[in-house]
Design a protein around this motif. Sequence first.
Motif, PDB file in Angstrom:
ATOM      1  N   SER A 283       0.862  -0.945   0.031  1.00 25.56           N
ATOM      2  CA  SER A 283       0.037  -0.065   0.068  1.00 25.56           C
ATOM      3  C   SER A 283       1.013   1.140   0.106  1.00 25.56           C
ATOM      4  N   GLN A 285       0.722   3.766   2.173  1.00 25.70           N
ATOM      5  CA  GLN A 285       0.925   4.000   3.631  1.00 25.70           C
ATOM      6  C   GLN A 285       2.071   3.248   3.894  1.00 25.70           C
ATOM      7  N   ASP A 286       2.095   1.719   3.290  1.00 23.96           N
ATOM      8  CA  ASP A 286       3.106   0.898   3.551  1.00 23.96           C
ATOM      9  C   ASP A 286       4.407   1.213   3.187  1.00 23.96           C
ATOM     10  N   TRP A 288       5.674   4.240   2.428  1.00 21.48           N
ATOM     11  CA  TRP A 288       6.287   5.301   3.515  1.00 21.48           C
ATOM     12  C   TRP A 288       6.589   4.931   4.927  1.00 21.48           C
ATOM     13  N   ARG A 289       6.079   3.863   5.046  1.00 24.43           N
ATOM     14  CA  ARG A 289       6.698   3.136   6.463  1.00 24.43           C
ATOM     15  C   ARG A 289       7.863   2.441   6.353  1.00 24.43           C
ATOM     16  N   SER A 296       9.834  10.198   6.851  1.00 23.86           N
ATOM     17  CA  SER A 296       8.584   9.827   7.310  1.00 23.86           C
ATOM     18  C   SER A 296       8.046   9.953   8.644  1.00 23.86           C
ATOM     19  N   ARG A 300       5.302  12.946  10.113  1.00 19.52           N
ATOM     20  CA  ARG A 300       4.375  12.178  10.672  1.00 19.52           C
ATOM     21  C   ARG A 300       4.177  12.785  12.042  1.00 19.52           C
ATOM     22  N   ILE A 321      -3.232  15.085   5.078  1.00 20.59           N
ATOM     23  CA  ILE A 321      -2.283  14.219   4.362  1.00 20.59           C
ATOM     24  C   ILE A 321      -1.487  15.189   3.110  1.00 20.59           C
ATOM     25  N   GLN A 349      -2.083   7.867  -1.108  1.00 20.26           N
ATOM     26  CA  GLN A 349      -2.493   7.489   0.449  1.00 20.26           C
ATOM     27  C   GLN A 349      -4.003   7.624   0.878  1.00 20.26           C
ATOM     28  N   ASP A 352      -6.036   4.707  -0.906  1.00 22.82           N
ATOM     29  CA  ASP A 352      -4.888   3.657  -0.745  1.00 22.82           C
ATOM     30  C   ASP A 352      -5.763   2.271  -1.131  1.00 22.82           C
ATOM     31  N   LYS A 354      -4.823  -0.636   0.309  1.00 23.73           N
ATOM     32  CA  LYS A 354      -4.750  -1.294   1.495  1.00 23.73           C
ATOM     33  C   LYS A 354      -5.939  -2.413   1.563  1.00 23.73           C
TER      34      LYS A 354
END
Length: 478
Positions: A283, A285-286, A288-289, A296, A300, A321, A349, A352, A354
């Motif tokens: 995803s 989001q994933d 950017w993790r 990141s 945040r 966001i 995002q 997304d 996900k």
Amino acid sequence: MGFTSLAFLVFFPIVWLVYLMLPGRFRTVWLLAASYVFLGTFGTKYLAVLIGSTLVTWVAGLILEKYGITNGVKKAEAESKAMPEAGKSSASEQKKSSLATGVFVAVVGFHVAVLCFFKYNRSNIALPIGISFYTFQAIGYLTDVYRGTVRAEHNLLNFALFQAFFPKLVQGPIERSGNLLRQIQNIGTLPVRDPERIRRSALLLLWGLCEKLLIADRIAIPVNAVYSQFGAFGGVEIILATALYAFQIYCDFAGYTDMGRGIAGLLGFDLLVNFKRPYQADSVQDFWRRWHLSLSSFLRDYVYIPLGGSRRGRFRRAVNILITFGVSGIWHGTGFHFLLWGLLHGIGQIFDIKNWKVPRAVKRVLIFLFVDATWMVFRVNSLGDLKGMLRVILTNFRLQDFAGMQLGSFEWVLLVFGILAVIAKDVLNEKGFAFQSWILERNAVLRCLIYTALLGAVLIFGVYGAAYDTSGFLYTQF
């Protein structure tokens, strides 16, 4: 003096050997001097900017700690010692708190203004090396002190080294005071002579060299050829160059990070991990993790959450966001294409995939295609070039000048092999196989053979220019 330069190959062994012989109380001074020498090789004017930023931030931190008495740690201490009537905030305390807020806003504004001046000025003033990274690091430190979550550093030498530490100075990671500064404060107890640490750090440094010189710099040849003269190529070459760029920027940036972590490890420090197999993400989001974790997490904690995060409804979350990713885009560069790149990731995002009910493998492919498509926006020189490249893809999608990508057959084989090696390593790591640990657990003879093979590959197949003129790291320009 980049990590891959001959000068650094002389500089670092001297720094390391002297460092090992020094007693703990002198190591800070030695590393600070080495860090200033390292930055000074890029230009003494860059050194002056860093020192100025360091002094302003250090003094501001002391003021915030002294007068920010209603925040975090100091508030808790005050409450623990309070008399029964201390529940009411005095006018004096409120005045001091207001002063701290004013100082905080003024100094953060100063840092942002300086960064914007160097990034967006229309004159020929060059962007100081590392300013984007140590400015964000300073802002994060000041925010933590203002909130009261950390103590201000009273030792100027410790704080100066926190800002200037050369393994992370040029391209990060953006360190937190709770990690790097704490280690600097305890520099005399760091395990600098631990054989296991030395082996692990040396292997990380060697792998970083492989990522940079064997893979990233070789990929840069066809990518630069196509993106600099895209009108001479067909759509197939542009798509191919864009796909390759995804691995160029990954191996270039991850290579620097691994080298920096390896160098820091040899000095007894543990820097933040900046990458966790980003192209295994399922995803946005994933992703950017996993990609540029220090940036990141900074965005945040110091942009997205203070704006309200996801606590104020879907619409406000979407706005937050977009603002956060817009800041990320602007931080990377001055062109509107950087802002567009950031906003595209923000939109990605918000909408997304996900929660899509499709196999995870399909999600990974879709996310890679999305990320790679946005890398085109990131890599172009302007929105005009982006428009031109898209026009070529849509109107001339054919293989027009493959030879113009400037790699011979053997070079293409090495390039493909390098990319496959990176993919295999990430896939295995994702499945729980620790490639680095596996090597370190082998017997001494096999380890030496592996080290020799990696070093030999760098020396024989690494990409070098005339007189060992290696390519600079991509994120240095940001």
